[in-house]
Design an enzyme around this catalytic site. Sequence first.
Site, short mmCIF file in Angstrom:
data_model
loop_
_atom_site.label_atom_id
_atom_site.label_comp_id
_atom_site.label_asym_id
_atom_site.label_seq_id
_atom_site.Cartn_x
_atom_site.Cartn_y
_atom_site.Cartn_z
N PRO A 414 1.21 -1.49 0.10
CA PRO A 414 0.18 0.13 -0.43
C PRO A 414 1.06 1.11 -0.03
CG PRO A 414 -0.39 -1.57 2.00
CD PRO A 414 0.60 -2.04 1.38
N GLN A 491 -6.86 -1.56 1.73
CA GLN A 491 -6.33 -1.02 2.50
C GLN A 491 -7.62 0.38 3.25
OE1 GLN A 491 -2.77 1.68 3.78
NE2 GLN A 491 -2.25 -0.74 4.63
N TYR A 572 -0.93 5.38 13.27
CA TYR A 572 -2.78 5.85 12.92
C TYR A 572 -3.66 5.75 13.63
CZ TYR A 572 0.14 7.75 8.52
OH TYR A 572 0.80 8.26 7.52
N ARG A 620 -2.61 -5.53 8.99
CA ARG A 620 -1.38 -4.77 9.05
C ARG A 620 -0.88 -3.91 10.41
NH1 ARG A 620 2.56 -1.22 4.42
NH2 ARG A 620 2.82 -3.06 4.12
N ARG A 715 8.84 1.02 -3.03
CA ARG A 715 9.49 1.39 -3.16
C ARG A 715 9.74 1.13 -5.24
NH1 ARG A 715 13.11 3.01 1.15
NH2 ARG A 715 12.96 0.82 1.31
#
Length: 763
Positions: A414, A491, A572, A620, A715
């Site tokens: 993600p 996600q 988060y 996750r 990446r």
Amino acid sequence: MRAAVLGGGPGGLYFAISLKLRDPAHEVVVVERNRPGDTFGWGVVLSDETLTNLRANDPESAELIRGSFAYWDDIAVHYRGTTVRSGGHGFCGISRKRLLNILQDRAAALGVELRFETEVQDLTAFAGYDLIVGADGVNSRVRAAYADVFKPDIDVRACKYIWLGTHQKFDDAFTFIFEETPHGWIWAHAYQFDADTATFIVECSERTWRNFGFDRMSADETIVTCEKLFAAYLGGNSLMSNAKHLRGSAWLNFNRVLCERWSYRNIVLLGDAAATAHFSVGSGSKLAMESAIALANYIQSEPDLAAAFRRYEDERRLEVLRLQNAARNSTEWFEDVERYLHLDPVQFNYSLLTRSQRISHENLRQRDAEWLSGAEKWFEQQATGRRPNRARPPMFVPFRVRGLELVNRVCVSPMAQYRAVDGTPNDWHFVHYAERAKGGAGMVFTEMTCVSAIGRISTGCTGLYSEEHEQAWKRLVDFVHAETEAKIAIQLGHSGLKGSTQLGWETPDAPLIEQNWEVIGPSCVPWSPDNQTPREMTKGDIDKVGEEFVRAAEMANRAGFDWLELHYAHGYLMSSFITPLTNKRTDEYGGSLENRMRFPLEVFHAVRKVWPDEKPISVRISAHDWVGPNGIQPQDAVAISRMLAEQGVDLVDVSAGQTTVDARPVYGRMFQTPFSDRIRNEVGIGTLAVGNIYEPDHVNSILMAGRADLVCLGRPHLADPYWTLHAAADLRYEGVAWPKPYWRGRDQLNRLKSRAEVMTGKV
Ligand SMILES: Cc1cc2nc3c(=O)[nH]c(=O)nc-3n(C[C@H](O)[C@H](O)[C@H](O)COP(=O)(O)OP(=O)(O)OC[C@H]3O[C@@H](n4cnc5c(N)ncnc54)[C@H](O)[C@@H]3O)c2cc1C
Ligand SMILES: Cc1cc2nc3c(=O)[nH]c(=O)nc-3n(C[C@H](O)[C@H](O)[C@H](O)COP(=O)(O)O)c2cc1C
């Protein structure tokens, strides 16, 4: 120059030889407490590469060493009643006594004075010497005398070991024997080092050691016990100790030593005195002897000792760190071996062979293609129930969970794009995700898609809280299903206290310049002093956010997503409930881990109820806050994952960090994979590994060793949407589906790869 070398092990003796070779005028004395024939070990392993270095330095002793070598090529692993054997590993062993005798004779022939049976008490006796070399081993007295300068970091490792010998032959393979006993697992590392003797190192956990009562046994009693334990492998031969002069039972803990400084005034440390490498990577003597060459070189080439020491340390420290890194992985593997003892012998063997991370999947293919091909077939058979005729790389083996099958095990991780307006994905997202789905990955994750407007991180985040969002996502999902073999996962997340912040390429995590919205969190703890202090969530807020997750999950299902991931990582909202760094609540949602997990688990349950049975859910997590015991540590991640597994989560996506500005992460290749490995093998739940994994070889090694079930690359997929197709071409695997319109490009790429192989002599 008058040089005193304190300690006549491989390091000290080889330095004396090397210095004399460079200038016979040097006056060199080696002071050693033992007699010439005494030695604490049995055999040592050296590589061909080391021998080449020794030959370049002193052909005469190198030839004698080579002449005394015992060679073997295979590694045999005895485990759970099976023996798995692989070849191509190329070792040579020599008796430590023989090595020392060769070096002693050579040193004496070159005019080095050898003073045996002389204990060095302190350095005053060497005051008149120009150079003092502390080559007195792992318990160096020279190092201890100036500990405040050398600042040794000594890490006493967990396992107990005893270094024994035997006349039983282990001349066809380096042999590992793992034995399960009522007291726990115990294992041996055995290898031949001359015509009729082999090293036999016995190792176990401290718990097993105590259970056996080894702590109360004499050396002789230990030997009798070990002989009984390993009788099936000893063919009636006894075990022998030559360390009876050591105190107690002769069991030791390995000490990992690394000094901050290696020299002081005219004193320099060499070999184990300066830095050690765990015996399971068999490189301590090599390190000591190669350091001896470097030190002699620089003493010869540099104008003074200070400059020589500087260059010596600069060069050798790098090599030491590289080796200690591999040695740490290997040490930890043995310390944690009980974690792997449920593995099938094939996978156990693979895990053992790749434990230091110095040997990768393709290295193993070079060593023993047939064995690796068998292991790959085994891997596929576990996944599909069928043994294939031809092996394929593990990354291309399908993965099945619930009613879903992924064509391969590569996932696009993600990654927030910060391109949405009012939460709606647009052409940017369509092109971005569609390209990656065309690029061959088995599954593409969307970025964190937010369950409400205030649950967004930035104004550019995508959402799933309106009909418009749902329709926009549906268009993408339909395309992915119609045109590619990839599956697509949503996600879902809520930004919590890290919300109302700037776009990724502005100042990430910093508040918006204007029009900030109120942020919420478990407690009034801001992300940083510059961020808003979140409003502590009421029970009403908690219920409302739960409903928002459910609504988003229903929309995701209608949009056709195949897989749902809950984002409980990176600081988060859900992550901020899990970590004690930001959750300071005193109600049932704060305090113990059980309480801190309550809200995340409630949300999971509510979402699971509306998410179809045949579709999986992953979660996750941040497996490490990277702040020490005040935050989440890997053992907590195991406990978290166990709760998730018990509640029915299908897989844990194991990320780490981003939960506090105080984090001090330790980065490196595949740096988060050990957390995935631990969770998968201790909890028994499927995992996704992520974090600085960028080569096909990494992916295959992780999967084959059982460190994860799926691998996410972030990446690398930003740099190359077609990462998986290109990996297939690199691995010469043609079973991957390219989009039809691109077939001509595929054919050309494969032709070019074939041609390159011919040109470079690979085939
Ligand atoms: C179980 C085990 C297995 C190993 N297997 C391997 C292997 O396979 N391959 C490999 O390369 N390495 C191996 N090693 C590591 C290797 O033995 C060491 O790294 C290597 O011996 C280091 O050499 P050194 O000269 O620095 O120290 P040492 O070999 O320890 O020599 C130090 C010398 O100093 C002497 N000494 C110490 N204090 C004093 C004092 N106060 N006065 C006088 N003399 C003193 C000691 O008697 C000794 O002879 C193994 C180590 C262990 C523990
Ligand atoms: C630009 C960018 C955006 C990211 N956004 C998210 C995200 O939305 N959700 C998430 O869980 N991780 C996110 N991550 C973390 C990645 O998923 C991944 O864990 C991380 O980049 C490490 O993997 P890599 O080394 O393969 O890049 C993001 C990473 C990058 C580089």
